[in-house]
Design an enzyme around this catalytic site. Structure first.
Site, PDB file in Angstrom:
ATOM      1  N   GLY A   1      23.768 -23.297 -45.480  1.00 47.01           N
ATOM      2  CA  GLY A   1      23.940 -23.524 -44.059  1.00 47.01           C
ATOM      3  C   GLY A   1      24.540 -24.889 -43.783  1.00 47.01           C
TER       4      GLY A   1
ATOM      5  N   GLN B   1      26.448 -10.450 -37.883  1.00 43.75           N
ATOM      6  CA  GLN B   1      24.982 -10.501 -37.756  1.00 43.75           C
ATOM      7  C   GLN B   1      24.577 -10.096 -36.337  1.00 43.75           C
ATOM      8  OE1 GLN B   1      22.376 -13.863 -37.225  1.00 43.75           O
ATOM      9  NE2 GLN B   1      21.440 -13.482 -39.223  1.00 43.75           N
TER      10      GLN B   1
ATOM     11  N   TYR C   1      13.140 -13.883 -33.411  1.00 44.13           N
ATOM     12  CA  TYR C   1      13.885 -13.155 -32.379  1.00 44.13           C
ATOM     13  C   TYR C   1      13.323 -11.729 -32.225  1.00 44.13           C
ATOM     14  CZ  TYR C   1      16.551 -17.364 -32.572  1.00 44.13           C
ATOM     15  OH  TYR C   1      16.888 -18.680 -32.528  1.00 44.13           O
TER      16      TYR C   1
ATOM     17  N   ARG D   1      17.891  -9.007 -42.397  1.00 44.16           N
ATOM     18  CA  ARG D   1      17.342 -10.354 -42.610  1.00 44.16           C
ATOM     19  C   ARG D   1      15.878 -10.419 -42.197  1.00 44.16           C
ATOM     20  NH1 ARG D   1      19.093 -16.615 -41.067  1.00 44.16           N
ATOM     21  NH2 ARG D   1      19.226 -17.052 -43.287  1.00 44.16           N
TER      22      ARG D   1
HETATM   23  C1  PHB Z   1      19.542 -20.743 -33.318  1.00 47.27           C
HETATM   24  O1  PHB Z   1      20.469 -20.491 -32.547  1.00 47.27           O
HETATM   25  O2  PHB Z   1      18.868 -21.765 -33.222  1.00 47.27           O
HETATM   26  C2  PHB Z   1      19.221 -19.770 -34.351  1.00 47.27           C
HETATM   27  C3  PHB Z   1      19.887 -18.571 -34.370  1.00 47.27           C
HETATM   28  C4  PHB Z   1      19.585 -17.642 -35.323  1.00 47.27           C
HETATM   29  C5  PHB Z   1      18.611 -17.933 -36.246  1.00 47.27           C
HETATM   30  C6  PHB Z   1      17.957 -19.135 -36.247  1.00 47.27           C
HETATM   31  C7  PHB Z   1      18.258 -20.051 -35.283  1.00 47.27           C
HETATM   32  O3  PHB Z   1      18.277 -17.030 -37.164  1.00 47.27           O
END
Ligand code: PHB
Length: 376
Positions: A334, A108, A192, A239
């Site tokens: 998760g 990813q 992000y 994603r």
């Molecule tokens: C996180 O590190 O908190 C994190 C990373 C990737 C994501 C969501 C949260 O997609």
């Protein structure tokens, strides 16, 4: 709890084979990307990480924890990278171990943009973002080696920086190939960098990367074009997280923007679209959007006819039901995967699940990482 027979009948669909693009999967239970913050300062994947992923390799497919494409992509201490040879070698150990058990593994590719801090950047530089827009209170603080620190105002990427960024994605994709991954996933979700570009709240650019829907989505498709010079499209996932408010990359026009993005991704023939579902009780589900659909997956399915992978608090039964409804093809787990290395076997047997320990989710050692028990 329903009877054993009903339970097994209800979850059968999870265990049928599936082809996502050219990725041949043994079944439909996927390990979600999970930040666990277990590297050192060098961001090199470790042997402990190999053990952790190997323990979970009865998953059909493992999406790696979010992995930064370049030093400027960093947003958290102790998360891995894929921009130097030591990192490639570390990942290679992991992909070898996972694939030996028949699972596919995806890298990813991540850039955190404004969710960062100078302490996490090369030479203490200012983090980059679409615009100089600082994350608000709701985004919390940056996790650095010195602890939690307030976010700073990021610097807007120049058009030259954007060219370099696209080239960093391409190089990271090539590095993922060298590290033996089966495919890559572009992280354009959860607040992000690429999601920051999609957001009309964060992205205030006046050039061809800001403003209209087409402009805000431009960078995502330029990144996709760049990485598809290295990987065939049928080994590339993307994603997205429509309507998600996590880290405040919000949109005033989720419905229209995601209709555009998802329709265009549908035409590309990517391996899969990864969708962050928002349950009614999800903290990241907005309360006040008139166009908010009941089901994000059902919204996405209107425009995307290829393979969908969803995640968002599913259990075996609700995952199987979501597949039966036609709203997804695979389901990523998760927190259940944090606590249950043998999640697939537990699902098949209808066995109880171990409870995840939140205190050891991020950072630390083997405790709460590789020491969750397997079924006897
Ligand atoms: C996180 O590190 O908190 C994190 C990373 C990737 C994501 C969501 C949260 O997609």
């Amino acid at each position: 709890m329903t009877s054993e027979t009903t339970f097994e009948a209800n979850t059968d669909t999870l265990f049928t084979p599936f082809k996502a693009g050219s990725l041949e999967l043994n079944h439909r239970v996927v390990m979600a990307p999970l930040t666990r913050s277990r590297t050192g300062s060098d961001r090199v994947p470790t042997d402990l990480m190999r053990e952790y992923y190997e323990q979970r390799s009865s998953a059909a497919m493992i999406i790696s924890e979010a992995t930064i494409i370049s030093p400027t992509g960093a947003g958290y201490a102790f998360t891995p990278g894929i921009y130097n040879q030591a990192q490639i070698d570390g990942w290679k150990n992991i992909t070898n171990a996972v694939q030996a058990n028949g699972a596919k593994m995806i890298s990813q590719l991540w850039h955190c943009g404004r969710i960062s801090h100078p302490d996490l950047q090369p030479n203490g530089e200012t983090p980059v973002a679409p615009s100089a827009s600082i994350p608000g209170e709701a985004s919390g603080q940056a996790f650095t080696e010195a602890g939690w620190q307030p976010f700073v105002e990021p610097r807007a990427l120049t058009e030259g920086d954007i060219k370099a960024l696209i080239s960093d994605f391409r190089q990271a994709a090539a590095n993922a190939k060298a590290a033996g991954f089966d495919g890559i996933e572009i992280h354009s979700a959860n607040g992000y960098l690429l999601n920051q570009f999609l957001s009309d709240d964060v992205n205030k650019r006046t050039d061809s990367y800001g403003g209209s829907i087409e402009n805000r989505a431009r960078l995502l498709f330029e990144v996709l074009d760049a990485v598809s010079e290295v990987w065939p499209l049928d080994k590339i996932g993307v994603r997205v997280s429509p309507w998600n408010t996590f880290l405040e990359a919000t949109l005033s026009d989720n419905g229209a923007l995601y209709e555009y993005v998802i329709t265009k991704l549908n035409e590309k023939g990517i391996a899969y679209l990864s969708v962050v579902e928002l349950a009614n009780d999800d903290l990241n589900r907005p309360k006040d959007k008139p166009d908010l659909p009941e089901s994000i997956n059902a919204f996405v399915r209107q425009y995307f006819k290829g393979p969908i992978l969803t995640a968002g608090g599913f259990k075996a039964e609700t995952a199987a039901a979501e597949i039966a409804l036609g709203n997804t093809d695979m389901v990523a787990f998760g927190q259940p995967y944090i606590a249950n290395p043998d999640l697939v076997e537990r699902f098949k047997k209808g066995a109880d699940l171990n409870t995840p320990d939140f205190d050891t989710f991020y950072g630390g050692d083997a405790k709460g990482y590789t020491d969750y028990p397997f079924l006897k």
